[in-house]
Design a protein around this motif. Structure first.
Motif, short mmCIF file in Angstrom:
data_model
loop_
_atom_site.label_atom_id
_atom_site.label_comp_id
_atom_site.label_asym_id
_atom_site.label_seq_id
_atom_site.Cartn_x
_atom_site.Cartn_y
_atom_site.Cartn_z
N THR A 159 4.62 6.84 2.32
CA THR A 159 4.58 5.72 3.25
C THR A 159 4.24 4.46 2.47
O THR A 159 3.28 4.45 1.69
N ALA A 199 11.59 5.16 1.44
CA ALA A 199 10.56 4.29 2.02
C ALA A 199 10.91 2.82 1.83
O ALA A 199 10.68 1.99 2.72
N ASP A 202 12.63 -2.61 8.34
CA ASP A 202 11.55 -3.00 9.25
C ASP A 202 11.22 -4.48 9.10
O ASP A 202 10.97 -5.18 10.09
N GLU A 239 3.38 0.35 3.10
CA GLU A 239 3.02 -0.65 4.10
C GLU A 239 2.82 -2.00 3.41
O GLU A 239 2.16 -2.08 2.37
N ASP A 240 3.41 -3.03 4.03
CA ASP A 240 3.34 -4.35 3.41
C ASP A 240 3.51 -5.41 4.49
O ASP A 240 4.56 -5.49 5.13
N THR A 276 0.97 5.37 0.24
CA THR A 276 0.28 6.59 0.63
C THR A 276 1.22 7.77 0.42
O THR A 276 2.42 7.69 0.75
N LYS A 333 0.84 -1.19 0.00
CA LYS A 333 0.00 0.00 0.00
C LYS A 333 0.88 1.25 0.00
O LYS A 333 1.77 1.39 0.84
N ARG A 382 9.08 4.81 5.25
CA ARG A 382 8.72 6.21 4.99
C ARG A 382 9.86 6.93 4.27
O ARG A 382 11.04 6.60 4.45
N LEU A 414 11.43 0.19 4.76
CA LEU A 414 10.58 -1.00 4.70
C LEU A 414 11.43 -2.26 4.81
O LEU A 414 11.09 -3.20 5.56
N ARG A 450 11.03 -0.64 13.44
CA ARG A 450 10.26 -0.30 14.64
C ARG A 450 10.43 -1.33 15.74
O ARG A 450 9.86 -1.19 16.82
N ARG A 479 6.59 -1.27 7.59
CA ARG A 479 6.34 0.09 7.12
C ARG A 479 7.64 0.76 6.72
O ARG A 479 8.69 0.55 7.32
#
Length: 329
Positions: free
Chosen positions: A32, A93, A100, A34-35, A4, A2, A41, A97, A328, A39
């Motif tokens: 951003t 990002a 993360d 997301e998967d 954004t 996703k 950024r 990602l 994170r 995440r």
């Protein structure tokens, strides 16, 4: 995956003047990705002198949205999108990602040692010489200062002399921002030598690099607007001593690290710079800064407010904790 994208306008503490431009805000995008619970950024301001503004960046990302959301890696992104702010934001990002997902710091993925604080320049926008000297004194902890010029020979000379008199202790660089021509360069350089200036950045307009062929400067010359991407690095040899890599210009940390490799192969010095943005945009550049001899990552100091957590300025240095940009967990 996703994707954004948001746009933000960041107010500056005060108007910032360089050759040909006055800025009151820094207009940026934040991407951003997301998967699967992970995440990433990225932030970008684009490149104002190339027309790479927020609208341009948003349009570039929308064009690439399908391929990005279908799943893409950083190598494929370099083929998909042109260099510039949009690719930088997506590239950043993707780095975060990946970190993360793996639960490891970005610097580890980049193959460098654990980052350490580095001395950064603090930039003075072009102003009245006395005001600039007072501002230089205000940066009491600064070990390195960069001065913006406007291309006005007399007042630029006064600016440099006033700042050097105010701060005889610091490393001092000047950024002409393409404001000079080759026939006026000797006079400028003479003033810089007198003031013990350590670097002259981008004296001539982009496209006039050949004017520097055969020119011998007693002060190292850095290419900024002349050196946008990996493709430009080879042409810097014999004209510049240092290349200033900015992630918004080259399209992200992925290409920036390749540029650093090429510069080192050619015996060129490597500098990292920034467009004004928050700590989120400084964090990827801080990874590159670990390989640089000159660091200019003071962008957040111009803003009325930064993000939290943020990079830290202390005793003339900048440092960036993994919490600013990274896994994170």
């Amino acid at each position: 995956m996703k994707l954004t994208v948001a746009r933000e306008s960041l107010p500056l503490k005060a108007p910032f003047r360089i050759s040909g431009h006055v800025f009151e805000t820094s207009d940026i995008i934040v991407v951003t990705l997301e998967d699967g619970g992970a995440r990433g950024r990225g932030e970008a301001a684009g490149v104002y002198y190339l027309g790479d503004d927020v609208d341009h960046m948003l349009a570039a990302i929308e064009t690439a949205r399908g391929a990005i959301e279908a799943g893409i890696d950083r190598a494929a992104l370099r083929e998909l999108m042109p260099a510039g702010g949009a690719r930088n934001a997506v590239d950043a990002a993707l780095w975060e990602l990946e970190a993360d997902r793996a639960g490891v710091p970005v610097w580890q993925i980049a193959g460098i040692d654990a980052p350490h604080p580095v001395i950064t320049t603090f930039t003075l926008g072009a102003d009245d010489p006395a005001a600039m000297a007072e501002a230089a004194r205000g940066w009491a902890d600064a070990r390195a200062i960069k001065v913006k010029l406007t291309g006005d020979d007399a007042i630029d000379a006064d600016r440099v002399r006033a700042i050097r008199a105010a701060r005889p202790d610091v490393w001092l660089g000047v950024d002409a921002n393409q404001g000079y021509t080759i026939d006026r360069l000797d006079a400028l350089v003479a003033v810089l030598v007198e003031a013990k200036v350590d670097l002259l950045e981008q004296p001539l307009k982009r496209g006039r690099e050949a004017d520097l062929d055969g020119y011998s400067s007693p002060i190292p010359l850095a290419g900024d607007e002349s050196i946008l991407t990996l493709e430009d690095v080879g042409g810097a040899k014999g004209r510049f001593d240092v290349i200033n890599i900015k992630l918004d210009k080259c399209g992200g940390l992925t290409e920036a690290l390749m540029m650093a490799d090429k510069a080192e192969e050619l015996g060129l010095g490597v500098m990292v710079g920034n467009m004004v943005g928050t700590s989120l945009s400084m964090a990827p550049a801080f990874i590159l800064a670990q390989r640089c001899t000159i660091v200019d990552l003071d962008g957040p100091t111009f803003l009325k407010a930064d993000r939290t957590p943020s990079i830290v300025y202390r005793d003339g240095t900048v440092t960036c904790d993994d919490s600013v940009w990274g896994p994170r967990r």
